[in-house]
Design a protein around this motif. Structure first.
Motif, PDB file in Angstrom:
ATOM      1  N   LEU A 174       5.918   1.834  -4.554  1.00 17.78           N
ATOM      2  CA  LEU A 174       4.730   2.650  -4.736  1.00 17.78           C
ATOM      3  C   LEU A 174       3.685   2.228  -3.715  1.00 17.78           C
ATOM      4  O   LEU A 174       3.541   1.040  -3.423  1.00 17.78           O
ATOM      5  CB  LEU A 174       4.155   2.503  -6.149  1.00 17.78           C
ATOM      6  N   ARG A 175       2.930   3.189  -3.198  1.00 17.19           N
ATOM      7  CA  ARG A 175       1.867   2.848  -2.262  1.00 17.19           C
ATOM      8  C   ARG A 175       0.766   3.903  -2.306  1.00 17.19           C
ATOM      9  O   ARG A 175       1.000   5.050  -2.672  1.00 17.19           O
ATOM     10  CB  ARG A 175       2.419   2.717  -0.844  1.00 17.19           C
ATOM     11  N   ARG A 176      -0.429   3.475  -1.917  1.00 15.61           N
ATOM     12  CA  ARG A 176      -1.561   4.385  -1.776  1.00 15.61           C
ATOM     13  C   ARG A 176      -2.012   4.352  -0.328  1.00 15.61           C
ATOM     14  O   ARG A 176      -2.304   3.279   0.211  1.00 15.61           O
ATOM     15  CB  ARG A 176      -2.711   3.995  -2.699  1.00 15.61           C
ATOM     16  N   LEU A 177      -2.061   5.510   0.285  1.00 13.36           N
ATOM     17  CA  LEU A 177      -2.405   5.610   1.698  1.00 13.36           C
ATOM     18  C   LEU A 177      -3.917   5.505   1.900  1.00 13.36           C
ATOM     19  O   LEU A 177      -4.701   5.578   0.948  1.00 13.36           O
ATOM     20  CB  LEU A 177      -1.888   6.925   2.271  1.00 13.36           C
ATOM     21  N   ALA A 178      -4.311   5.352   3.145  1.00 15.22           N
ATOM     22  CA  ALA A 178      -5.732   5.201   3.474  1.00 15.22           C
ATOM     23  C   ALA A 178      -6.548   6.413   3.056  1.00 15.22           C
ATOM     24  O   ALA A 178      -7.740   6.304   2.748  1.00 15.22           O
ATOM     25  CB  ALA A 178      -5.885   4.939   4.975  1.00 15.22           C
ATOM     26  N   ASP A 179      -5.918   7.604   3.073  1.00 14.61           N
ATOM     27  CA  ASP A 179      -6.634   8.819   2.688  1.00 14.61           C
ATOM     28  C   ASP A 179      -6.670   9.035   1.173  1.00 14.61           C
ATOM     29  O   ASP A 179      -7.158  10.059   0.694  1.00 14.61           O
ATOM     30  CB  ASP A 179      -6.016  10.045   3.371  1.00 14.61           C
ATOM     31  N   GLY A 180      -6.134   8.068   0.410  1.00 11.20           N
ATOM     32  CA  GLY A 180      -6.162   8.169  -1.037  1.00 11.20           C
ATOM     33  C   GLY A 180      -4.937   8.809  -1.652  1.00 11.20           C
ATOM     34  O   GLY A 180      -4.819   8.859  -2.887  1.00 11.20           O
ATOM     35  N   GLN A 181      -4.015   9.308  -0.842  1.00 17.29           N
ATOM     36  CA  GLN A 181      -2.806   9.930  -1.365  1.00 17.29           C
ATOM     37  C   GLN A 181      -1.859   8.876  -1.947  1.00 17.29           C
ATOM     38  O   GLN A 181      -1.693   7.797  -1.391  1.00 17.29           O
ATOM     39  CB  GLN A 181      -2.077  10.697  -0.254  1.00 17.29           C
TER      40      GLN A 181
END
Length: 382
Positions: A174-181
């Motif tokens: 699981l990960r959260r990208l810099a743009d919040g996605q």
């Protein structure tokens, strides 16, 4: 479970029911404070609007989490493995919490068992599954239907058949990208079922929305098919909760199979609880059962055997600070079996009540402060 009004100083309550996410949902509102400010007609109008709002939320969540709809977000994830997929904040949160529970339950409660549920015949919503057995199957008997005391080689759980590579929870990323996605990577060959987690999560989300976010901000109790969450408002502009009311929750006898192979339910209660906050959930082998492949099946899959668990715990009821935790720990108790479950519960000071196949009721000592009628319990603190 069913909801009872508190025994003393009964507040004014209003409730509404919604059928969604495969279960009957009851929302109970304490309108005592509102009745001093609003007319009956105004309260009815606002309750109808709130019911509509709750229905919309449930419909939205169902489109995310349903495993019976190939267009749901969950099933799109299941159908596109071995790649990173964008997911909603809701799916990310529930999956993340589900993964966190795996080591806490020795890997016995895991979200990676969808294929095993399919193999047990649970491919469609529960209400559509066959509930009647062949005429030769006897009245429910743990030693006959679930092989609890059987030493025969054909016992369900003689030989592990699980593919551990497909159950290894650490392979999910699981990960959260810099743009919040939010994104999830699901390994090839793995399929998720989040249903049990979602019921608890939704119950708590609704309780907190009604009591702390909605314009009314009133005490409430949300019951999602036995997964119960209590919502407590806070003083406006502070983080201090107001004095909570006591809600009565009756724990009913488990469902049984009668001599005509019909699932029946005794209305008599085995315990009555008084709770002011948090959550309570029940899990078991009694209700969500169906007939498939020549035997009774149920939805609690043992991950080591990819089959419905063999256990002497018929139902388990657990109290916790939130409903997802209560739901997971209730399942864990069924998985562990009676002796190990009671030892684990008492060691961790968890309030819980277990019922075995003889309808013997046992409660942990931590449950004692919540019992309205402790004389109904066969054993407390065993």
């Amino acid at each position: 479970m069913k909801i009872n009004a508190p025994n003393k100083n009964i507040p004014e309550l209003v409730s509404f029911n919604i059928l969604a996410m495969g279960c009957q949902i009851q929302v109970n509102l304490n309108i005592t404070s509102l009745s001093l400010l609003c007319s009956k007609i105004e309260i009815e109008q606002h309750t109808a609007l709130l019911a509509s709002d709750v229905q919309q939320k449930l419909t939205y969540w169902e489109h995310i989490f349903s495993r019976f709809d190939d267009s749901s977000e969950l099933m799109r994830l299941n159908n596109h493995t071995d790649q990173w997929r964008d997911v909603s904040a809701e799916l990310f949160e529930v999956l993340q919490r589900a993964i966190q529970f795996v080591p806490k339950t020795q890997g016995l409660v895991t979200p990676t068992l969808l294929q095993s549920l399919w193999a047990a015949g649970y491919k469609h919503s529960f209400e559509t599954l066959p509930k009647l057995s062949m005429p030769t199957v006897p009245v429910i008997d743990p030693s006959a239907t679930l092989n609890i005391n059987s030493t025969a080689k054909e016992s369900f759980q003689d030989t592990p058949v699980v593919n551990y590579d497909n159950q290894n929870i650490e392979r999910i990323q699981l990960r959260r990208l810099a743009d919040g996605q939010y994104q999830v990577y699901l390994p090839a060959g793995m399929a998720l079922d989040l249903n049990g987690y979602v019921k608890g999560w939704c119950a708590m989300q609704l309780a907190e929305y009604i009591s702390q976010i909605h314009d009314w901000q009133i005490p409430c109790l949300v019951d999602m098919g036995g997964d119960i969450a209590i919502g407590m408002p806070k003083h406006q502009g502070t983080d201090v909760a107001i004095t909570p009311i006591a809600w009565g929750v009756a724990i009913a006898k488990p469902y049984i199979i009668d001599s005509k192979q019909k699932q029946v339910h005794d209305d008599e209660d085995v315990a009555i609880l008084k709770i002011r906050s948090g959550a309570v959930a029940t899990s078991g082998q009694d209700y969500r059962r169906w007939w498939y492949d020549g035997r009774w099946q149920h939805h609690l899959i043992h991950p080591h055997y990819s089959r419905p668990v063999t256990s002497d715990v018929l139902t388990a009821t657990v109290l916790a600070t939130d409903t997802m935790t209560a739901e997971v720990y209730a399942k864990y108790c069924v998985m562990l079996g009676l002796k190990a479950a009671m030892a684990w519960l008492n060691k961790n000071h968890i309030a819980a009540l277990l019922i075995d196949f003889d309808n013997k009721v046992m409660a942990t000592s931590a449950l004692d402060p919540y019992l309205v009628k402790p004389n109904l319990i066969a054993s407390i603190g065993a």
